[in-house]
Enzyme design. Structure first.
Site, mmCIF file in Angstrom:
data_model
loop_
_atom_site.group_PDB
_atom_site.id
_atom_site.type_symbol
_atom_site.label_atom_id
_atom_site.label_comp_id
_atom_site.label_asym_id
_atom_site.label_seq_id
_atom_site.Cartn_x
_atom_site.Cartn_y
_atom_site.Cartn_z
ATOM 1 N N SER A 1 0.816 -1.216 0.000
ATOM 2 C CA SER A 1 0.000 0.000 0.000
ATOM 3 C C SER A 1 0.853 1.272 0.000
ATOM 4 C CB SER A 1 -0.953 -0.055 1.193
ATOM 5 O OG SER A 1 -1.939 0.938 1.124
ATOM 6 N N ASP B 1 10.308 5.321 -10.114
ATOM 7 C CA ASP B 1 9.959 5.959 -11.393
ATOM 8 C C ASP B 1 10.719 7.253 -11.605
ATOM 9 O OD1 ASP B 1 8.230 3.957 -12.044
ATOM 10 O OD2 ASP B 1 6.403 5.160 -11.968
ATOM 11 N N LYS C 1 -0.671 -4.178 -3.313
ATOM 12 C CA LYS C 1 -1.957 -3.564 -2.982
ATOM 13 C C LYS C 1 -1.996 -2.163 -3.586
ATOM 14 C CE LYS C 1 -4.937 -2.070 0.807
ATOM 15 N NZ LYS C 1 -4.897 -0.636 0.428
#
Length: 434
Positions: free
Chosen positions: A293, A304, A318
């Site tokens: 999460s 990224d 998740k």
């Protein structure tokens, strides 16, 4: 729960029908809604009149609500008033308990990850352990709320839980309930030169504690941090806003995460404020299958944005957003409802797939059969699929770095390798600045 369910549902159905009048098929939808409401009322009435023992309407309704939400996904559920109070405590205060994140899988209450420095972690509970009994009473088939209520209690009170681990015989673990603190951040220097911060969860004070830890490490090193290991292994997640503000500690602006709700055009983007707190010093993030999460939001964003190197094993996967919806101001509890999905800055949905590390390193020798038995979000009953069609990639065991045969069991191999990787990056950055 003081709800006149029939009146409420009929009123809801009439309101929904009124809104839908102009829509195609509204008449049919209205008829279906009333037919289902009548069916619910008939069943409730029949149980109250004819069941072999007396029943409590409030308990029946609560069970119906729980069943309705269970049919959605594993993260949508109903919190009765007591459970809702506990939920608020876990994000704002502290409570007496054992210290672990659990989920329901195949009728078993299953450990997602123990929380650092709690009775659960100290007792050696592990991801994928199944809790089958509390104080000798079976909890197989119990809801998460029921199981949590049994395991929580006054600080200092003992409790015995029975664990099923893999194919081993079930065994008892004797624990003493402790205060589960809100402190989710701990820091230290590794080898006297490597800054290390452990983030165990995301509550209201996580970012504040992270910044305090950075300052403490700077004071200890008499200057700016040359790099940082950010350990988010077995971090079950927490508050979305805290994941965003933790991430922006290491970014000089730009996107952190975006969320999309039922309407694909309803996209909300969250950006970091300018100001990288450690001025571009290299960051190595440790993750594993218990990183979930909010921890995946941080890891995915910094990966990224090429701001950190991820080391460890693929995260839990998740990638959904839950919204807490109080009912009648919380007097009737609250819904925890999955309302959207989150995406990394590159547009990746990690729902059911997880974040893959840049360098796969296991903390222990891998048994191929046990590796296949590990579970993730994708294995949970009713889990949302990844809407892009992506599936979780099982790493080639031959490509995963594992501890050498003579590695001591009580030493953290992943951390040792992370220290080596960060030290190399720090040396390279220092050489480039000269």
């Amino acid at each position: 729960m003081r709800i006149n369910i029939l009146a409420s549902l009929v009123a809801f159905g009439m309101g929904a029908a009124a809104i839908a009048v102009s829509a195609e098929g509204a008449q049919s939808n209205q008829e279906d809604s009333f037919r289902n409401l009548v069916l619910f009322g008939d069943v409730l009435s029949r149980i109250e009149q004819d069941y072999v023992t007396d029943t409590a309407q409030s308990e029946l309704i609560e069970a119906a609500i729980e069943g309705m939400l269970t049919s959605l996904d594993p993260h949508s559920n109903y919190h009765n008033p007591d459970s809702y109070a506990d939920l608020r405590v876990t994000t704002r205060g502290e409570y007496g308990g054992l210290g672990m994140e659990v989920t329901s899988r195949d009728d078993f209450i299953t450990v997602v990850s123990p929380i650092a420095d709690t009775p659960a972690e100290r007792a050696g509970l592990m991801t994928n352990d199944r809790i089958i009994a509390v104080d000798g009473d079976s909890i197989i088939g119990h809801s998460i709320d029921e199981a949590v209520e049994l395991m929580r209690g006054a600080v200092g009170e003992p409790v015995t839980i029975t664990i099923a681990r893999g194919d081993d015989e079930p065994f008892d673990v004797n624990l003493v309930r402790d205060t589960i603190p809100l402190r989710t951040v701990a820091s230290r220097l590794e080898d006297e030169t490597i800054p290390y911060i452990r983030v165990a969860g995301f509550n209201d004070r996580t970012t504040e504690m992270l910044l305090e830890s950075i300052t403490e490490l700077e004071n200890e090193m008499d200057g700016q941090l040359p790099g940082l290991i950010l350990d988010m292994r077995n971090n079950p997640g927490g508050l979305l806003q805290q994941a965003i503000t933790v991430t922006e500690v290491f970014l000089d602006g730009g996107e952190v995460v975006s969320t999309r709700n039922r309407d694909p055009n309803d996209t909300q983007r969250y950006n970091a404020r300018p100001g990288d707190r450690i001025n571009g010093a290299p960051v190595v993030i440790l993750i594993n299958g218990g990183s979930a999460s909010a921890a995946e939001i941080v890891a995915g964003a910094l990966q990224d944005r090429q701001r950190a190197t991820l080391v460890g094993m693929t995260s839990f996967g998740k990638g959904s957003v839950q919204t807490i919806i109080p009912l009648r101001g919380g007097a009737d509890g609250a819904l925890r409802l999955t309302t959207g999905r989150y995406y990394t800055p590159a547009g990746r949905s990690i729902q059911a797939t997880g974040i893959e590390p840049d360098i796969h390193i296991s903390s222990f020798p891998i048994d191929p059969e046990e590796e296949n038995g590990r579970y993730s979000e994708a294995d949970l009953d009713g889990a949302l699929v990844n809407e892009t069609g992506e599936e979780r990639h099982e790493a080639d065991i031959a490509q995963i770095e594992q501890p050498p045969a003579d590695w001591p069991e009580d030493e953290d191999y992943q951390l040792a390798r992370a220290i080596e990787i960060l030290r190399t990056q720090m040396e390279s950055q220092q050489a480039a600045l000269q």
